[in-house]
Design a protein around this motif. Structure first.
Motif, PDB file in Angstrom:
ATOM      1  N   GLU A  27      75.587  24.263  33.523  1.00  0.00           N
ATOM      2  CA  GLU A  27      74.553  24.106  32.731  1.00  0.00           C
ATOM      3  C   GLU A  27      74.163  22.767  32.173  1.00  0.00           C
ATOM      4  N   LEU A  28      72.963  22.188  32.854  1.00  0.00           N
ATOM      5  CA  LEU A  28      72.874  20.672  32.469  1.00  0.00           C
ATOM      6  C   LEU A  28      71.920  20.415  31.419  1.00  0.00           C
ATOM      7  N   SER A  29      72.330  19.443  30.585  1.00  0.00           N
ATOM      8  CA  SER A  29      71.631  19.312  29.113  1.00  0.00           C
ATOM      9  C   SER A  29      70.506  18.188  29.710  1.00  0.00           C
ATOM     10  N   TYR A  30      70.258  17.947  30.674  1.00  0.00           N
ATOM     11  CA  TYR A  30      69.295  16.584  31.231  1.00  0.00           C
ATOM     12  C   TYR A  30      68.726  17.102  32.374  1.00  0.00           C
ATOM     13  N   ILE A  31      67.625  16.456  32.990  1.00  0.00           N
ATOM     14  CA  ILE A  31      67.012  16.889  34.175  1.00  0.00           C
ATOM     15  C   ILE A  31      66.805  15.603  35.206  1.00  0.00           C
ATOM     16  N   HIS A  32      67.104  14.460  34.865  1.00  0.00           N
ATOM     17  CA  HIS A  32      67.458  13.423  35.809  1.00  0.00           C
ATOM     18  C   HIS A  32      68.757  13.673  36.451  1.00  0.00           C
ATOM     19  N   VAL A  33      69.026  14.121  37.541  1.00  0.00           N
ATOM     20  CA  VAL A  33      70.399  14.696  38.065  1.00  0.00           C
ATOM     21  C   VAL A  33      70.864  13.882  39.203  1.00  0.00           C
ATOM     22  N   LEU A  34      72.201  13.407  38.909  1.00  0.00           N
ATOM     23  CA  LEU A  34      72.761  12.820  39.874  1.00  0.00           C
ATOM     24  C   LEU A  34      73.735  13.868  40.660  1.00  0.00           C
ATOM     25  N   PHE A  35      73.440  13.818  42.047  1.00  0.00           N
ATOM     26  CA  PHE A  35      74.156  14.892  42.973  1.00  0.00           C
ATOM     27  C   PHE A  35      75.033  13.860  43.542  1.00  0.00           C
ATOM     28  N   GLU A  36      76.488  14.291  43.518  1.00  0.00           N
ATOM     29  CA  GLU A  36      77.516  13.646  44.318  1.00  0.00           C
ATOM     30  C   GLU A  36      78.359  14.247  44.954  1.00  0.00           C
ATOM     31  N   TRP A  37      78.849  13.749  46.247  1.00  0.00           N
ATOM     32  CA  TRP A  37      79.760  14.685  47.010  1.00  0.00           C
ATOM     33  C   TRP A  37      80.798  13.681  47.447  1.00  0.00           C
ATOM     34  N   GLU A  38      81.933  14.174  48.118  1.00  0.00           N
ATOM     35  CA  GLU A  38      82.838  13.335  48.713  1.00  0.00           C
ATOM     36  C   GLU A  38      82.698  13.225  50.095  1.00  0.00           C
ATOM     37  N   ALA A  39      83.315  12.074  50.578  1.00  0.00           N
ATOM     38  CA  ALA A  39      82.991  11.714  52.068  1.00  0.00           C
ATOM     39  C   ALA A  39      83.639  12.525  52.958  1.00  0.00           C
TER      40      ALA A  39
END
Length: 103
Positions: A27-39
């Motif tokens: 559950e996020l407390s912000y709405i500008h979201v960094l999506f990140e994944w491994e190579a």
């Protein structure tokens, strides 16, 4: 035999990207979201999708990128549920979900 199995597991796990952020079920407390994944080994491009439904029938975002992240600032609202997925050209989709809390 055990060494062969271990080698296979390590090899297969390196072919697929893995989700880093936001973690599945968070559950996020912000709405500008960094999506990140491994190579993923050998991958030059990734397909990223964000959806309000788990079947991704009408994705909010559907992009191809050579980056290991994507920042979304416009399509995420408070008190909502989202699903996101990522795949490289040589792997299957990896799916995660998250919600946003109150503003």
């Amino acid at each position: 035999m055990n060494k062969l199995l271990l080698f296979f597991i390590i090899t297969v796990s390196q072919l697929n990207a893995d989700i880093i952020n936001p973690p599945d079920g968070s559950e996020l407390s912000y709405i500008h979201v960094l999506f990140e994944w491994e190579a993923a080994e050998g991958a030059n491009e990734y397909n990223f999708e964000l959806s309000a439904t788990d079947n991704f029938s009408s994705p909010l975002i559907n992009i191809s990128t050579n980056e290991l992240f994507y920042i979304e600032k416009d399509n995420i609202n408070w008190q909502s549920s989202y699903y996101w997925r990522i795949k490289s050209e040589n792997s299957d989709w990896i799916v995660a979900s998250f919600t946003t809390g109150k503003s």
